[in-house]
Motif scaffolding. Structure first.
Motif, mmCIF file in Angstrom:
data_model
loop_
_atom_site.group_PDB
_atom_site.id
_atom_site.type_symbol
_atom_site.label_atom_id
_atom_site.label_comp_id
_atom_site.label_asym_id
_atom_site.label_seq_id
_atom_site.Cartn_x
_atom_site.Cartn_y
_atom_site.Cartn_z
ATOM 1 N N HIS A 123 42.709 37.114 53.894
ATOM 2 C CA HIS A 123 41.817 35.972 53.725
ATOM 3 C C HIS A 123 42.512 34.711 54.235
ATOM 4 C CE1 HIS A 123 39.327 38.514 51.083
ATOM 5 N NE2 HIS A 123 40.471 38.905 50.518
ATOM 6 N N PRO A 124 41.824 33.666 54.551
ATOM 7 C CA PRO A 124 40.361 33.539 54.586
ATOM 8 C C PRO A 124 39.734 34.484 55.606
ATOM 9 C CG PRO A 124 41.410 31.390 54.640
ATOM 10 C CD PRO A 124 42.485 32.404 54.849
ATOM 11 N N ARG A 125 38.519 34.901 55.323
ATOM 12 C CA ARG A 125 37.852 35.852 56.190
ATOM 13 C C ARG A 125 37.571 35.221 57.555
ATOM 14 N NH1 ARG A 125 35.527 36.467 51.086
ATOM 15 N NH2 ARG A 125 35.910 38.514 50.155
ATOM 16 N N TYR B 141 52.689 32.395 40.957
ATOM 17 C CA TYR B 141 51.710 31.588 40.228
ATOM 18 C C TYR B 141 50.965 32.499 39.256
ATOM 19 C CZ TYR B 141 52.396 28.198 44.021
ATOM 20 O OH TYR B 141 52.942 27.327 44.923
ATOM 21 N N ASP B 142 50.817 32.045 38.018
ATOM 22 C CA ASP B 142 50.060 32.802 37.022
ATOM 23 C C ASP B 142 48.566 32.602 37.239
ATOM 24 O OD1 ASP B 142 52.341 33.758 35.803
ATOM 25 O OD2 ASP B 142 52.481 32.037 34.441
ATOM 26 N N LEU B 143 47.813 33.681 37.055
ATOM 27 C CA LEU B 143 46.360 33.635 37.178
ATOM 28 C C LEU B 143 45.726 33.777 35.803
ATOM 29 C CD1 LEU B 143 45.799 35.920 40.292
ATOM 30 C CD2 LEU B 143 45.438 33.447 40.185
ATOM 31 N N PRO B 144 44.682 33.029 35.491
ATOM 32 C CA PRO B 144 44.002 33.220 34.199
ATOM 33 C C PRO B 144 43.293 34.562 34.163
ATOM 34 C CG PRO B 144 42.800 31.663 35.576
ATOM 35 C CD PRO B 144 44.094 31.947 36.293
ATOM 36 N N ALA B 145 43.237 35.134 32.977
ATOM 37 C CA ALA B 145 42.621 36.448 32.817
ATOM 38 C C ALA B 145 41.108 36.355 32.991
ATOM 39 C CB ALA B 145 42.962 37.017 31.443
ATOM 40 N N ALA B 146 40.545 37.364 33.637
ATOM 41 C CA ALA B 146 39.088 37.496 33.789
ATOM 42 C C ALA B 146 38.449 36.245 34.381
ATOM 43 C CB ALA B 146 38.441 37.840 32.445
ATOM 44 N N CYS B 147 39.111 35.668 35.366
ATOM 45 C CA CYS B 147 38.568 34.474 36.016
ATOM 46 C C CYS B 147 38.735 34.626 37.527
ATOM 47 C CB CYS B 147 39.278 33.215 35.521
ATOM 48 S SG CYS B 147 38.589 31.684 36.219
ATOM 49 N N PRO B 148 37.665 34.969 38.269
ATOM 50 C CA PRO B 148 37.789 35.190 39.709
ATOM 51 C C PRO B 148 37.785 33.914 40.532
ATOM 52 C CG PRO B 148 35.546 35.610 39.021
ATOM 53 C CD PRO B 148 36.304 35.274 37.763
ATOM 54 N N ALA B 149 37.581 32.754 39.906
ATOM 55 C CA ALA B 149 37.414 31.514 40.664
ATOM 56 C C ALA B 149 38.609 31.192 41.565
ATOM 57 C CB ALA B 149 37.136 30.354 39.706
ATOM 58 N N PRO B 150 39.857 31.285 41.102
ATOM 59 C CA PRO B 150 40.979 30.955 41.991
ATOM 60 C C PRO B 150 41.024 31.841 43.233
ATOM 61 C CG PRO B 150 41.708 30.976 39.716
ATOM 62 C CD PRO B 150 40.330 31.550 39.725
ATOM 63 N N LEU B 151 40.812 33.154 43.064
ATOM 64 C CA LEU B 151 40.860 34.048 44.217
ATOM 65 C C LEU B 151 39.675 33.810 45.152
ATOM 66 C CD1 LEU B 151 42.021 37.396 42.547
ATOM 67 C CD2 LEU B 151 43.406 35.681 43.713
ATOM 68 N N ASP B 152 38.523 33.483 44.603
ATOM 69 C CA ASP B 152 37.369 33.176 45.454
ATOM 70 C C ASP B 152 37.636 31.930 46.288
ATOM 71 O OD1 ASP B 152 36.061 35.341 44.406
ATOM 72 O OD2 ASP B 152 34.880 34.185 42.949
ATOM 73 N N ALA B 153 38.257 30.922 45.680
ATOM 74 C CA ALA B 153 38.575 29.701 46.413
ATOM 75 C C ALA B 153 39.598 29.967 47.500
ATOM 76 C CB ALA B 153 39.082 28.635 45.448
ATOM 77 N N LEU B 154 40.593 30.789 47.188
ATOM 78 C CA LEU B 154 41.591 31.133 48.206
ATOM 79 C C LEU B 154 40.950 31.896 49.350
ATOM 80 C CD1 LEU B 154 44.581 32.193 45.921
ATOM 81 C CD2 LEU B 154 44.604 30.299 47.552
ATOM 82 N N ALA B 155 40.046 32.815 49.022
ATOM 83 C CA ALA B 155 39.387 33.608 50.057
ATOM 84 C C ALA B 155 38.528 32.733 50.962
ATOM 85 C CB ALA B 155 38.537 34.703 49.419
ATOM 86 N N ALA B 156 37.959 31.646 50.426
ATOM 87 C CA ALA B 156 37.132 30.745 51.219
ATOM 88 C C ALA B 156 37.952 29.671 51.921
ATOM 89 C CB ALA B 156 36.082 30.089 50.317
#
Length: 574
Positions: A444-446, A523-538
């Protein structure tokens, strides 16, 4: 004083040699990929200087050098064989170290051989008198024990001093004693001091030996009574209960070893006068050893007949052979009614030489327990005594070392072997298992973004020896990772963030000055929260200044750790 200086110099040189080996084997050291060289050097540096120090004043310098050279050849050969049989072309740091049983075997071999050498040299004949052997062996054992205690108290004092200084804000001593550059040479110097102090005061050793032997000898009647009661009950209870324990051989051998040890604490050098209780216990103990060894040999024979040889059973067989030698010598002495049980001394000397022969055999290819075990298990499989479905192929793969790997290759390539055997041999070798997945599943980004050149081509398995926190997808390729490429730290250079499937962190990789990709941080990621990875992918991630700056204090860079504060996941609840 000259002897002390020589011992101190030997101890210092030993510490320097051990530290040099430590540094040369660490991470990218030149010895880190040479286990066939590191293991022999480590064993020689650990043991031979101690023999040199205990031989000072007993052997002439030329004779001491000759004996040490001969023993060095033996130790180096054993150390090289220990790593050769592993069959590794490149070994990690943990695999550089000699096997614990090999190190113990070398220590036993030297501890048995050195008193035989010292006693013979002191009397200038090949076979010395038994009192000379007895004195040399007990002096060496007590010297090493007291010197080890001296080193332990030495370090206790240093730790106490470091703690006291830290109370007033001075941490220099704590940092100093925590450095290998100080700790290793200081320990060897302290050990040399302990050996010297225990050598220049022979009265201390003799007095301690007399007290220790007197105390232990009075435990012999108790052990004799217990073993005699056990043996007298066997005709009524039978042997079934003994075999059901699953460890009858080791228990019987342990009882035999303790009986031999206490018997010799009472016998001592053969010249001591004993009271009636001790004398009677000595003679009874000499006779009790034979039935114990007969039971141990029978139990071992049953296990070998049922399951074949294993490394543990090979070692047990060696102990049984030694026990039989002791039992025959001691029993014959009592039956002949020799005055003073003089045959005990002959049995002890003969068994000491037999011990050296057995140790030399099991520590070399001559009677390597792993080689014998692999050959035994393979013959059982090929003879049909055990079915392929019940055969432990993983033993050959993971515990058979070089011999087991070669046996699996022969089974897999044997055209006349059963198909199930060939298939399971291939499974054990890993040839029929699914191939690992590519380490990176998506980038990513795609769009046109691709991983930087050389990222996947880098030898991550080798890098994992230096970096313990690498994502498992880079270490073995069996887990999936997504990659996010961008300039995330604000330095304008291309970087890679890896997110392992189901993991709760991101790993940031940067290219160093040599062009190698290294782990820069996580970097720590919050549990059950896809928002950071979605932002990175975009491609919407951006840098942000830290909440608190780093601190510099005492020449160190201190980084803040933030208390956990639950953040609401963007988009949650919509």
């Amino acid at each position: 004083m000259n002897t002390f200086r020589i011992r101190a110099a030997i101890g210092l040189l030993q510490g320097i040699a051990l530290y040099a080996l430590y540094r040369a084997s660490d991470h990218d050291g030149w010895l880190s990929l040479h286990p066939l060289l590191f293991s022999p050097l480590l064993l020689a540096a650990a043991f031979l200087p101690l023999l040199c120090q205990t031989g000072l004043g007993v052997l002439r310098p030329a004779r001491l050098a000759a004996w040490l050279a001969g023993l060095a050849v033996v130790v180096v050969a054993i150390g090289a064989h220990d790593r050769w049989r592993v069959g590794l072309e490149h070994a990690a740091r943990a695999e550089l170290m000699p096997d614990a049983l090999t190190a113990l075997g070398v220590a036993l071999l030297l501890f048995i051989a050195w008193p035989l050498i010292l006693a013979g040299e002191s009397e200038r004949r090949w076979r010395a008198s038994y009192p000379a052997y007895f004195d040399a062996a007990w002096k060496l054992g007590l010297q090493l024990m007291l010197s080890g205690l001296f080193v332990g108290v030495f370090w206790l004092i240093l730790q106490l001093g470091a703690g006291l200084f830290s109370l007033v804000g001075i941490d220099g001593l704590r940092r100093l004693i925590g450095e290998a550059e100080f700790a290793i040479p200081a320990s060897t110097l302290a050990l040399s001091a302990g050996l010297h102090l225990s050598d220049v005061r022979p009265g201390i050793i003799q007095g301690l030996r007399s007290l220790l032997l007197t105390l232990l000898s009075w435990l012999l009647p108790l052990l004799v009574l217990l073993i005699a009661a056990f043996l007298s009950l066997l005709p009524f209870t039978g042997l079934d209960g003994l075999w059901k324990t699953g460890h009858a051989t080791m228990l019987l051998l342990g009882a035999s070893g303790l009986l031999i040890f206490l018997l010799n604490t009472a016998y001592q050098d053969g010249g001591e006068a004993h009271g009636r209780v001790i004398s009677l216990s000595l003679r009874v103990a000499c006779l009790l050893l034979a039935p114990l060894q007969a039971l141990a040999a029978y139990a071992l024979a049953l296990r070998v007949g049922q399951y074949g040889w294993s490394p543990d059973r090979v070692f047990a067989a060696c102990f049984v052979m030694l026990g039989v030698c002791y039992a025959a010598g001691y029993g014959w002495t009592v039956l002949r009614r020799q005055a003073g049980l003089s045959g005990v001394a002959c049995a002890n000397i003969g068994t000491a030489w037999l011990s050296l022969a057995l140790l030399a055999a099991v520590l070399t290819p001559l009677a390597d327990p792993v080689r014998i075990s692999v050959s035994s298990q393979l013959s059982r499989l090929q003879a049909g005594r055990v079915a392929a479905a019940r055969f432990d192929f993983d033993f050959l793969r993971y515990h058979g070392l070089r011999y087991g790997h070669a046996a699996l290759l022969r089974l897999k390539n044997d055209a006349g072997a059963d198909g199930a055997i060939r298939r399971k041999a291939g499974d054990a070798l890993g040839e029929n298992r699914p191939q690992p997945k590519p380490p990176v599943q998506a980038v990513h980004p795609r769009g046109p973004t691709a991983l930087p050149s050389g990222f996947l081509a880098q030898d991550w398995k080798q890098m994992s020896k230096r970096m313990a926190d690498l994502p498992s997808c880079l270490q073995d390729g069996r887990e999936e990772c997504d990659a996010y490429v961008g300039a995330y730290s604000g330095v304008g250079k291309q970087e890679v963030l890896l997110a392992e499937k189901g993991a709760s962190r991101l790993s940031l990789f940067q290219r160093d000055a040599q062009g190698l990709w290294t782990l820069a941080g996580t970097y720590d990621l919050p549990a059950a929260c896809p928002a950071p990875l979605d932002a990175l992918a975009a491609g919407h991630a951006r840098t942000a200044p830290p909440l608190l700056p780093d601190l510099e204090a005492g020449g160190l860079r201190l980084r803040p750790r933030y208390p956990y504060v639950a953040q609401p996941c963007p988009g949650a609840g919509k």
